[in-house]
Scaffold this motif. Structure first.
Motif, PDB file in Angstrom:
ATOM      1  N   THR A   3       0.856  -1.173   0.000  1.00  9.38           N
ATOM      2  CA  THR A   3       0.000   0.000   0.000  1.00  9.38           C
ATOM      3  C   THR A   3       0.896   1.227   0.000  1.00  9.38           C
ATOM      4  OG1 THR A   3      -0.141  -0.051   2.398  1.00  9.38           O
ATOM      5  CG2 THR A   3      -1.885  -1.162   1.186  1.00  9.38           C
ATOM      6  N   TRP A   4       0.832   1.952  -1.079  1.00  8.13           N
ATOM      7  CA  TRP A   4       1.629   3.153  -1.239  1.00  8.13           C
ATOM      8  C   TRP A   4       0.667   4.322  -1.368  1.00  8.13           C
ATOM      9  CZ3 TRP A   4       3.006  -0.908  -4.952  1.00  8.13           C
ATOM     10  CH2 TRP A   4       4.043  -1.714  -4.486  1.00  8.13           C
ATOM     11  N   PRO A   5       0.482   5.109  -0.303  1.00  6.03           N
ATOM     12  CA  PRO A   5      -0.506   6.192  -0.308  1.00  6.03           C
ATOM     13  C   PRO A   5      -0.337   7.170  -1.470  1.00  6.03           C
ATOM     14  CG  PRO A   5       0.483   5.961   1.868  1.00  6.03           C
ATOM     15  CD  PRO A   5       1.206   5.032   0.955  1.00  6.03           C
ATOM     16  N   THR A  60       2.441  10.302 -19.521  1.00  3.09           N
ATOM     17  CA  THR A  60       3.157   9.235 -18.832  1.00  3.09           C
ATOM     18  C   THR A  60       3.321   9.604 -17.357  1.00  3.09           C
ATOM     19  OG1 THR A  60       4.415   8.783 -20.842  1.00  3.09           O
ATOM     20  CG2 THR A  60       5.312   7.898 -18.815  1.00  3.09           C
ATOM     21  N   LEU A  61       3.186   8.609 -16.501  1.00  2.00           N
ATOM     22  CA  LEU A  61       3.436   8.794 -15.072  1.00  2.00           C
ATOM     23  C   LEU A  61       4.672   7.981 -14.705  1.00  2.00           C
ATOM     24  CD1 LEU A  61       1.652   9.701 -12.254  1.00  2.00           C
ATOM     25  CD2 LEU A  61       2.098   7.281 -11.968  1.00  2.00           C
ATOM     26  N   TYR A  62       5.590   8.607 -13.993  1.00  2.00           N
ATOM     27  CA  TYR A  62       6.808   7.955 -13.510  1.00  2.00           C
ATOM     28  C   TYR A  62       6.706   7.848 -11.991  1.00  2.00           C
ATOM     29  CZ  TYR A  62       8.648   9.508 -18.015  1.00  2.00           C
ATOM     30  OH  TYR A  62       8.837   9.730 -19.347  1.00  2.00           O
ATOM     31  N   PHE A  63       7.111   6.702 -11.452  1.00  2.00           N
ATOM     32  CA  PHE A  63       7.157   6.569  -9.996  1.00  2.00           C
ATOM     33  C   PHE A  63       8.314   5.670  -9.597  1.00  2.00           C
ATOM     34  CE2 PHE A  63       4.239   3.374 -11.552  1.00  2.00           C
ATOM     35  CZ  PHE A  63       4.508   2.231 -10.813  1.00  2.00           C
ATOM     36  N   THR A  64       8.819   5.921  -8.406  1.00  2.00           N
ATOM     37  CA  THR A  64       9.976   5.201  -7.899  1.00  2.00           C
ATOM     38  C   THR A  64       9.606   4.503  -6.599  1.00  2.00           C
ATOM     39  OG1 THR A  64      11.402   6.902  -8.849  1.00  2.00           O
ATOM     40  CG2 THR A  64      12.387   5.468  -7.206  1.00  2.00           C
ATOM     41  N   LEU A  65       9.916   3.210  -6.534  1.00  6.17           N
ATOM     42  CA  LEU A  65       9.704   2.424  -5.313  1.00  6.17           C
ATOM     43  C   LEU A  65      11.064   2.102  -4.711  1.00  6.17           C
ATOM     44  CD1 LEU A  65       7.076  -0.208  -6.534  1.00  6.17           C
ATOM     45  CD2 LEU A  65       6.648   1.901  -5.278  1.00  6.17           C
TER      46      LEU A  65
END
Length: 127
Positions: A3-5, A60-65
């Motif tokens: 779960t990443w708010p 485009t959406l970029y996200f980093t985990l």
């Protein structure tokens, strides 16, 4: 554990990680962390107002985990295959088990936790 708010606030249903392009893998042995950078054309249901109009300001959406407390890191080859699976599951120990695997390459590890450290938008293919 997944779960990443920062992402759940944007999406009704999160994009499947296996359908997102994996554009960055960073392994930090000092902090025992692994960072995975993803990009997706699956645009958010609830975009931030400052991003502007979808399609014209971004597509485009970029996200980093970032996965912390990494143990049992195993890498086979360099992961740049287009066809791959991404699985993040919670083990009975409470740790998350991460596996990114293609036909001949893979990265696998267990992590104590995960968090989103960056979410941004951009125009893919723009000159």
């Amino acid at each position: 554990m997944n779960t990443w708010p920062e992402l759940t606030a944007l999406y009704e249903v999160l994009p499947e990680l296996g359908s997102c392009a994996l554009y960055d893998v960073h392994i930090d042995e000092r902090d025992t962390s692994v960072t995975l950078g993803f990009e997706t054309a699956h645009l958010p249901d609830h975009p931030l107002p400052e991003w502007g109009e979808p399609g014209t300001a971004y597509n485009t959406l970029y996200f980093t985990l970032v996965f912390t407390g990494v143990r049992d890191l195993r890498i086979s080859g360099i992961l740049a295959e287009a066809e791959r699976t991404v699985r993040i599951t919670e083990a009975a120990t409470g740790r998350c088990e991460v596996a990114v695997a293609g036909g001949t390459r893979s990265i696998r590890f267990s992590a104590a936790g995960s968090r989103v450290t960056r979410v941004r938008v951009g125009l893919q293919g723009a000159l």
